[in-house]
Design an enzyme around this catalytic site. Structure first.
Site, short mmCIF file in Angstrom:
data_model
loop_
_atom_site.label_atom_id
_atom_site.label_comp_id
_atom_site.label_asym_id
_atom_site.label_seq_id
_atom_site.Cartn_x
_atom_site.Cartn_y
_atom_site.Cartn_z
N HIS A 217 33.59 48.91 40.95
CA HIS A 217 34.94 49.56 41.77
C HIS A 217 34.73 50.83 42.06
O HIS A 217 34.77 51.35 43.17
CB HIS A 217 36.27 49.16 41.03
CG HIS A 217 36.63 47.84 40.65
ND1 HIS A 217 37.21 47.37 39.48
CD2 HIS A 217 36.76 46.78 41.56
CE1 HIS A 217 37.26 46.17 39.40
NE2 HIS A 217 37.32 45.78 40.83
N LYS B 243 47.10 36.27 38.13
CA LYS B 243 46.47 36.13 36.92
C LYS B 243 47.01 36.74 35.89
O LYS B 243 47.87 37.83 36.26
CB LYS B 243 45.07 36.99 37.09
CG LYS B 243 44.10 36.52 38.61
CD LYS B 243 43.11 37.63 38.83
CE LYS B 243 42.29 37.12 40.14
NZ LYS B 243 41.66 38.18 40.35
N ARG C 236 29.58 41.80 46.44
CA ARG C 236 28.56 41.90 45.67
C ARG C 236 27.28 40.91 46.05
O ARG C 236 26.18 40.91 45.96
CB ARG C 236 28.99 41.75 44.07
CG ARG C 236 29.98 42.68 43.57
CD ARG C 236 30.68 42.03 42.38
NE ARG C 236 31.29 41.09 42.66
CZ ARG C 236 32.21 40.49 42.17
NH1 ARG C 236 32.47 41.13 40.75
NH2 ARG C 236 33.08 39.58 42.44
N SER D 30 35.34 42.28 36.66
CA SER D 30 36.37 42.63 35.71
C SER D 30 36.67 41.53 34.57
O SER D 30 36.80 41.72 33.47
CB SER D 30 37.90 42.73 36.24
OG SER D 30 37.83 43.74 37.11
O1 PNS Z 1 40.55 42.24 43.14
P1 PNS Z 1 41.14 40.71 43.51
O2 PNS Z 1 41.87 40.13 42.69
O3 PNS Z 1 40.17 39.97 44.31
O4 PNS Z 1 42.18 41.16 44.77
C1 PNS Z 1 42.80 40.16 45.60
C2 PNS Z 1 43.89 40.85 46.66
C3 PNS Z 1 44.72 41.79 45.47
C4 PNS Z 1 42.99 41.84 47.67
C5 PNS Z 1 44.45 39.83 47.44
O5 PNS Z 1 44.87 38.95 46.27
C6 PNS Z 1 46.04 40.35 48.11
O6 PNS Z 1 45.58 41.04 48.80
N1 PNS Z 1 47.03 39.83 47.78
C7 PNS Z 1 48.18 40.09 48.46
C8 PNS Z 1 48.86 39.29 49.04
C9 PNS Z 1 48.34 38.79 50.42
O7 PNS Z 1 48.26 39.66 51.29
N2 PNS Z 1 47.84 37.61 50.78
C10 PNS Z 1 47.39 37.26 51.96
C11 PNS Z 1 45.95 37.75 52.43
S1 PNS Z 1 44.85 36.58 51.99
#
Ligand code: PNS
Length: 163
Positions: free
Chosen positions: A19, A43, A92, A130
């Site tokens: 990150h 989560k 990645r 993570s």
């Molecule tokens: O690090 P992660 O857990 O892969 O991040 C995921 C994240 C936070 C980027 C994603 O879950 C998110 O944007 N959530 C907010 C809800 C949202 O906007 N959902 C619609 C887009 S798919």
């Protein structure tokens, strides 16, 4: 003046060197980068949101154009509130692509003006997540070259606090 602000969203439970590598790369190409921690993640997190804010703030202190925020609800709404034109995400390996593609397309559907920028972290972090950090650490493995030192300390304190 034309300035570009981007949002780097995620769960960051915890922040890894992958990150951090991506944050440093992103901060070089945009004027301002906001690391945005999702508050209502499905989560069950190891670290609380304030703990994650603290760790990321500390680890990115040397980068002058990076700030840390938290958000709830839709990412596109948060980007709009922040006046950000782009979302930064790391890829990645090919296995990340499908999930990232779906999110990017959904976000584009929700806000056609918002762009998603994909960057690749350094190869040495290409297998770091993570989730793996937590499980390896909990089983006694050494993760000290894969996360910032302050994250190692927090992991130790968290696991010690549980036993
Ligand atoms: O690090 P992660 O857990 O892969 O991040 C995921 C994240 C936070 C980027 C994603 O879950 C998110 O944007 N959530 C907010 C809800 C949202 O906007 N959902 C619609 C887009 S798919």
């Amino acid at each position: 003046m034309h300035t570009v602000k981007a949002i780097y969203p995620g769960t960051f439970d915890p922040l890894t060197n992958g990150h951090l590598d991506l944050i440093a790369r992103g901060a070089k190409i945009v004027d301002h980068l906001v690391v945005a921690i999702l508050r209502n993640s499905e989560k069950a997190p190891l670290f609380t949101v304030p703990e994650r804010v603290e760790m990321i703030t500390e680890a990115t202190r040397v980068l002058g154009n990076v700030s840390v925020e938290t958000f709830d609800g839709l990412l596109v709404d948060f980007c709009r509130e922040q006046g950000a034109k782009a979302v930064l995400r790391g890829i990645r390996a090919i296995s990340d692509y499908e999930y990232e593609f779906q999110m990017a397309m959904m976000n584009r559907k929700l806000d056609p003006e918002l762009e998603t920028l994909f960057m690749m972290p350094a190869e040495k972090y290409s297998y770091v997540s993570s989730r793996l950090i937590k499980s390896v650490f909990e089983l006694g493995g050494d993760v000290s070259t894969l996360v910032p030192p302050l994250v190692v300390e927090r992991l130790k304190a968290k696991v010690a606090g549980r036993s």
